[in-house]
Design a protein around this motif. Structure first.
Motif, PDB file in Angstrom:
ATOM      1  N   GLU A 104       8.891  -8.703  -9.562  1.00 27.00           N
ATOM      2  CA  GLU A 104       9.772  -8.553  -8.399  1.00 27.00           C
ATOM      3  C   GLU A 104      11.238  -8.630  -8.822  1.00 27.00           C
ATOM      4  O   GLU A 104      12.109  -8.045  -8.201  1.00 27.00           O
ATOM      5  CB  GLU A 104       9.458  -9.648  -7.381  1.00 27.00           C
ATOM      6  CG  GLU A 104      10.290  -9.615  -6.131  1.00 27.00           C
ATOM      7  CD  GLU A 104       9.974  -8.452  -5.222  1.00 27.00           C
ATOM      8  OE1 GLU A 104      10.768  -8.212  -4.300  1.00 27.00           O
ATOM      9  OE2 GLU A 104       8.947  -7.774  -5.400  1.00 27.00           O
ATOM     10  N   GLY A 105      11.493  -9.365  -9.885  1.00 30.16           N
ATOM     11  CA  GLY A 105      12.863  -9.534 -10.357  1.00 30.16           C
ATOM     12  C   GLY A 105      12.885 -10.394 -11.605  1.00 30.16           C
ATOM     13  O   GLY A 105      11.860 -10.631 -12.237  1.00 30.16           O
ATOM     14  N   ILE A 106      14.070 -10.869 -11.926  1.00 33.45           N
ATOM     15  CA  ILE A 106      14.277 -11.687 -13.114  1.00 33.45           C
ATOM     16  C   ILE A 106      15.001 -12.964 -12.697  1.00 33.45           C
ATOM     17  O   ILE A 106      15.935 -12.924 -11.908  1.00 33.45           O
ATOM     18  CB  ILE A 106      15.141 -10.950 -14.154  1.00 33.45           C
ATOM     19  CG1 ILE A 106      14.515  -9.609 -14.550  1.00 33.45           C
ATOM     20  CG2 ILE A 106      15.422 -11.810 -15.380  1.00 33.45           C
ATOM     21  CD1 ILE A 106      13.300  -9.714 -15.426  1.00 33.45           C
TER      22      ILE A 106
ATOM     23  N   VAL B 256       9.713 -12.571 -12.709  1.00 31.16           N
ATOM     24  CA  VAL B 256       9.002 -13.298 -11.654  1.00 31.16           C
ATOM     25  C   VAL B 256       8.243 -12.285 -10.799  1.00 31.16           C
ATOM     26  O   VAL B 256       8.652 -11.142 -10.648  1.00 31.16           O
ATOM     27  CB  VAL B 256       9.955 -14.145 -10.778  1.00 31.16           C
ATOM     28  CG1 VAL B 256      10.539 -15.296 -11.560  1.00 31.16           C
ATOM     29  CG2 VAL B 256      11.055 -13.302 -10.190  1.00 31.16           C
ATOM     30  N   TRP B 257       7.109 -12.728 -10.271  1.00 30.90           N
ATOM     31  CA  TRP B 257       6.258 -11.880  -9.453  1.00 30.90           C
ATOM     32  C   TRP B 257       6.079 -12.504  -8.083  1.00 30.90           C
ATOM     33  O   TRP B 257       6.136 -13.722  -7.936  1.00 30.90           O
ATOM     34  CB  TRP B 257       4.874 -11.742 -10.102  1.00 30.90           C
ATOM     35  CG  TRP B 257       4.858 -10.915 -11.331  1.00 30.90           C
ATOM     36  CD1 TRP B 257       4.522  -9.591 -11.414  1.00 30.90           C
ATOM     37  CD2 TRP B 257       5.163 -11.324 -12.665  1.00 30.90           C
ATOM     38  NE1 TRP B 257       4.616  -9.164 -12.711  1.00 30.90           N
ATOM     39  CE2 TRP B 257       5.014 -10.214 -13.505  1.00 30.90           C
ATOM     40  CE3 TRP B 257       5.571 -12.519 -13.239  1.00 30.90           C
ATOM     41  CZ2 TRP B 257       5.238 -10.255 -14.866  1.00 30.90           C
ATOM     42  CZ3 TRP B 257       5.799 -12.576 -14.600  1.00 30.90           C
ATOM     43  CH2 TRP B 257       5.638 -11.453 -15.392  1.00 30.90           C
ATOM     44  N   ARG B 258       5.798 -11.684  -7.081  1.00 32.92           N
ATOM     45  CA  ARG B 258       5.409 -12.180  -5.759  1.00 32.92           C
ATOM     46  C   ARG B 258       3.967 -12.650  -5.854  1.00 32.92           C
ATOM     47  O   ARG B 258       3.105 -11.935  -6.380  1.00 32.92           O
ATOM     48  CB  ARG B 258       5.525 -11.080  -4.712  1.00 32.92           C
ATOM     49  CG  ARG B 258       6.951 -10.672  -4.398  1.00 32.92           C
ATOM     50  CD  ARG B 258       7.028  -9.554  -3.362  1.00 32.92           C
ATOM     51  NE  ARG B 258       6.183  -9.765  -2.216  1.00 32.92           N
ATOM     52  CZ  ARG B 258       6.500 -10.505  -1.142  1.00 32.92           C
ATOM     53  NH1 ARG B 258       7.652 -11.100  -1.078  1.00 32.92           N
ATOM     54  NH2 ARG B 258       5.662 -10.640  -0.151  1.00 32.92           N
ATOM     55  N   TRP B 259       3.708 -13.882  -5.360  1.00 34.54           N
ATOM     56  CA  TRP B 259       2.353 -14.411  -5.449  1.00 34.54           C
ATOM     57  C   TRP B 259       1.358 -13.509  -4.722  1.00 34.54           C
ATOM     58  O   TRP B 259       0.237 -13.313  -5.192  1.00 34.54           O
ATOM     59  CB  TRP B 259       2.268 -15.833  -4.911  1.00 34.54           C
ATOM     60  CG  TRP B 259       0.839 -16.297  -4.897  1.00 34.54           C
ATOM     61  CD1 TRP B 259       0.086 -16.612  -3.811  1.00 34.54           C
ATOM     62  CD2 TRP B 259      -0.019 -16.429  -6.028  1.00 34.54           C
ATOM     63  NE1 TRP B 259      -1.187 -16.950  -4.200  1.00 34.54           N
ATOM     64  CE2 TRP B 259      -1.288 -16.828  -5.570  1.00 34.54           C
ATOM     65  CE3 TRP B 259       0.147 -16.212  -7.398  1.00 34.54           C
ATOM     66  CZ2 TRP B 259      -2.365 -17.043  -6.415  1.00 34.54           C
ATOM     67  CZ3 TRP B 259      -0.928 -16.428  -8.246  1.00 34.54           C
ATOM     68  CH2 TRP B 259      -2.164 -16.842  -7.752  1.00 34.54           C
ATOM     69  N   GLY B 260       1.730 -12.940  -3.598  1.00 34.65           N
ATOM     70  CA  GLY B 260       0.806 -12.072  -2.871  1.00 34.65           C
ATOM     71  C   GLY B 260       0.345 -10.893  -3.713  1.00 34.65           C
ATOM     72  O   GLY B 260      -0.822 -10.496  -3.664  1.00 34.65           O
ATOM     73  N   ASP B 261       1.253 -10.315  -4.502  1.00 38.35           N
ATOM     74  CA  ASP B 261       0.893  -9.182  -5.368  1.00 38.35           C
ATOM     75  C   ASP B 261      -0.064  -9.623  -6.477  1.00 38.35           C
ATOM     76  O   ASP B 261      -1.057  -8.957  -6.765  1.00 38.35           O
ATOM     77  CB  ASP B 261       2.144  -8.566  -5.993  1.00 38.35           C
ATOM     78  CG  ASP B 261       3.082  -7.942  -4.972  1.00 38.35           C
ATOM     79  OD1 ASP B 261       2.657  -7.698  -3.819  1.00 38.35           O
ATOM     80  OD2 ASP B 261       4.249  -7.697  -5.341  1.00 38.35           O
ATOM     81  N   VAL B 262       0.255 -10.753  -7.101  1.00 37.86           N
ATOM     82  CA  VAL B 262      -0.604 -11.259  -8.183  1.00 37.86           C
ATOM     83  C   VAL B 262      -1.957 -11.688  -7.620  1.00 37.86           C
ATOM     84  O   VAL B 262      -3.007 -11.404  -8.203  1.00 37.86           O
ATOM     85  CB  VAL B 262       0.078 -12.428  -8.925  1.00 37.86           C
ATOM     86  CG1 VAL B 262      -0.868 -13.039  -9.958  1.00 37.86           C
ATOM     87  CG2 VAL B 262       1.366 -11.956  -9.590  1.00 37.86           C
TER      88      VAL B 262
END
Length: 59
Positions: A15-17, A23-29
């Protein structure tokens, strides 16, 4: 080595840095993990749903 699974969703893009770390969105992971039976069965809003919720919240 692990084999690539063409029938599975690829790991989501970051999602970004933060600092120098992605860093990732928990929903996506979590959605990615769910296809392997490893998700936590929590369904947070998607990025688009979260943006709509933010827009609809009163100021």
């Amino acid at each position: 080595m692990g084999e690539r699974r063409q029938d599975k969703l690829p790991f989501p893009d970051p999602e970004g840095i933060t600092g120098r770390s992605p860093v990732w969105r928990w929903g996506d992971v979590n959605a990615w993990l769910a296809q392997f039976g490893e998700g936590d069965d929590v369904h947070p809003p998607t990025r688009e749903e979260a943006l709509t919720i933010d827009f609809l919240l009163p100021e």
